[in-house]
Enzyme design. Structure first.
Site, PDB file in Angstrom:
ATOM      1  N   ASP A   1      12.814  75.748 -17.623  1.00  0.00           N
ATOM      2  CA  ASP A   1      11.143  75.388 -17.620  1.00  0.00           C
ATOM      3  C   ASP A   1      10.644  74.759 -16.218  1.00  0.00           C
ATOM      4  OD1 ASP A   1       8.716  75.027 -19.262  1.00  0.00           O
ATOM      5  OD2 ASP A   1       9.010  73.114 -18.813  1.00  0.00           O
TER       6      ASP A   1
ATOM      7  N   GLU B   1      11.743  79.850 -14.731  1.00  0.00           N
ATOM      8  CA  GLU B   1      10.237  79.931 -14.951  1.00  0.00           C
ATOM      9  C   GLU B   1       9.415  79.343 -13.626  1.00  0.00           C
ATOM     10  OE1 GLU B   1       6.401  78.355 -17.632  1.00  0.00           O
ATOM     11  OE2 GLU B   1       7.893  76.959 -16.829  1.00  0.00           O
TER      12      GLU B   1
END
Length: 560
Positions: free
Chosen positions: A223, A284
């Site tokens: 993330d 990401e």
């Protein structure tokens, strides 16, 4: 728990370099709280994932990626982690995770877990220790604490705004009751950013990686992979008013895409190499170009990076050809596969996004008062065509749960049902991401459409999802679910993930046409039907009238 030399996965032995599974895999994102609920509390759980693995095997995916299920106060749906090495009771137990992992592997499905290294929850033991400690202490050095500006230090250290709206700094009250330092949180106040210049932070995440690798996971989706390192001195920065919330369209942002983050992933790459099989790191990283994104997947860093420039491309043939060309140049140029993605838990579902008639920056969401709301029939038609194009491209593709059902963004959620921090931090100015996170419909005539036996669902499901439920679509050869199953089966049969793209001419400016191995792909993004070439139609995204390809429709054909 197992040791690294006894780990078992579907790929116990490493593949020949260049043929690793993740180079061509179709990976299905599970947002656990919205997937399937077995406890009846209205929140999806890990046993719910296990219960539907046969559905995913039938769909034909190679791997699943689980959004966060770790222990958390759930201020940001699990992206605020309080304990990285435990399962939140909302989702079950570590034993439930192990059962799910074993069941997935038994079906040949690999498992990728979400890791959130940019920030923790403010309930994390480390942050609680930092609040109790003095300025300048080792406990505070794990996070980004700074003195305020102004005579009394009552002005934040810089002008950065949070991704969720409002300032990116919060001032603490010291142990003696006086106003104290400020801490950085690029997201919610409850999500303080780690200081990745601190070796203690780096070693802690090595421990966390080993914990999950030792359990047998096949990799990590990382993330905010582009946000860990901040520019020295934390200089002021004001993004343009039209900026995406994650910085995907901007350059030289002092908290996105800093060079120092690459050292972190080189270190992680070495750690994963100590384990049997082909473990994967997927980034990401919201960056403005494919070339910038490709820096995250050089041969000694991460293995994949989400292709957000592709996701962000409008329904336009010229722009689609351009981003595909750029992707197939940039990613293979550093020895990595290109990845393709159209939806995830942070963006408006592509069955709605591709039919919006007004600007909608990433992270803003859409709601009842949004301008340019989507046209449902157009959105679904374009979404089916876009997926038909995407799954024919060489490389690895990501699917977001529910897109195989053609689920649209839920626009008309009641205000009092919304839970995204963006909604609250912007005072309702931005609707946020709840609309793409509504629980899935499994059965048309069951409570909560089969999501939960009690009829509970943490976000309300639209009544008209009866026709979109999986059991209805499974029996309908023309359904979106049947389309996805056909595409994935033909993709595997013809090994399109490992293929090579060759553009085809002669179809006009509004048509995207290419060959990948024995399959030709023709997609009509224009305003009038186009004539199809000779060849058997393998898959079509919508009805075909003879050899005339309607607008917003794509087909796969065999060679002449």
């Amino acid at each position: 728990m197992t040791s690294p030399d006894t780990v078992t996965t579907p790929a116990d032995r490493a593949s020949t370099p260049g043929s690793e599974w993740w180079r061509t895999a179709v990976i299905y994102q599970i947002y656990p709280r919205s997937f399937a609920d077995t406890s009846g509390d209205g929140i999806g759980d890990l046993p719910g994932v296990t219960a539907h693995l046969d559905d995913l095997a039938e769909l034909g995916v190679d791997a699943i990626w689980l959004s966060p299920f770790m222990r958390s106060p759930q201020k940001d749906a699990g992206y605020d982690v309080a304990d990285y090495c435990d399962v939140d009771p909302l989702f079950g137990t570590l034993a439930d995770f192990d059962d799910m992992l074993e069941a997935a592997h038994a079906r040949g499905i690999r498992v990728i877990v979400d890791l959130v290294p940019n920030h923790s929850s403010d309930q994390h033991e480390w942050f609680q220790q930092a609040l109790a400690a003095a300025p300048g202490s080792p406990e505070r050095a794990r996070y980004i604490f700074r003195e305020g500006r102004g005579i009394d230090g009552d002005v934040p250290p810089n002008n950065w705004d949070s991704v969720f709206g409002g300032p990116a700094w919060t001032r603490v009250t010291e142990a003696d009751g006086t106003p104290g330092q400020w801490y950085l949180h690029l997201f919610d106040t409850s999500q303080p950013d780690f200081d990745w210049t601190n070796e203690e932070v780096r070693e802690e995440f090595r421990r966390i990686l080993r914990f999950w690798l030792d359990r047998g996971v096949d990799g990590f989706r990382v993330d905010v992979a582009h946000g860990l390192v901040k520019a020295e001195g934390l200089p002021d920065y004001t993004p343009p008013s039209t900026a995406d919330s994650m910085g995907g369209g901007e350059v030289n942002v002092p908290y996105w895409g800093q060079d120092g983050v690459h050292d972190v992933y080189r270190d992680w790459h070495e750690l994963l190499d100590q384990y049997e099989g082909d473990r994967v790191l997927a980034a990401e990283a919201w960056l403005p170009t494919a070339d910038k994104t490709a820096l995250w997947v050089r041969s000694d860093e991460m293995h994949q990076a989400f292709n957000f420039p592709y996701l962000s491309t409008p329904w336009n043939a010229d722009e689609l050809r351009e981003v595909i060309d750029e992707s197939l140049r940039a990613f293979p140029g550093v020895g990595a596969p290109s990845t393709w993605v159209l939806s995830n838990h942070d963006v408006v579902r592509h069955a709605s996004r591709l039919a919006l008639t007004a600007e909608n920056p990433q992270g803003h969401g859409i709601g009842p008062k949004s301008p340019g709301k989507p046209i449902p029939d157009v959105g679904l038609r374009r979404a089916r065509a876009a997926t038909t194009v995407m799954l024919a491209l060489p490389g690895s593709s990501y699917l977001y749960q529910g897109e195989e059902l053609g689920l649209p963004e839920v626009v008309d959620l009641p205000d009092d049902a919304r839970q995204d921090p963006t909604w609250f931090r912007t005072g309702g100015e931005r609707y946020g991401r709840d609309g793409c996170r509504v629980p899935l419909p499994w059965q048309s005539d069951a409570p909560a459409f089969g999501f939960s036996s009690t009829g509970e669902a943490w976000l309300p499901q639209p009544a008209d999802w009866t026709t979109l439920a999986r059991d209805v679509q499974r029996a309908d050869g023309a359904s979106t679910l049947s389309l996805y199953r056909s595409l994935l089966a033909e993709r595997r049969t013809h090994q399109l993930g490992a293929g090579k793209l060759e553009w085809l001419d002669g179809f006009g400016a509004d048509v995207v046409a290419f060959r990948n191995g024995p399959v030709r792909v023709v997609a009509n993004l224009g305003g009038a039907p186009v004539e199809l070439p000779a060849g058997e139609i393998l898959v079509a995204s919508g009805p075909i009238d003879g050899r005339s390809l309607p607008v917003d429709t794509a087909v796969w054909l065999t060679e002449d």
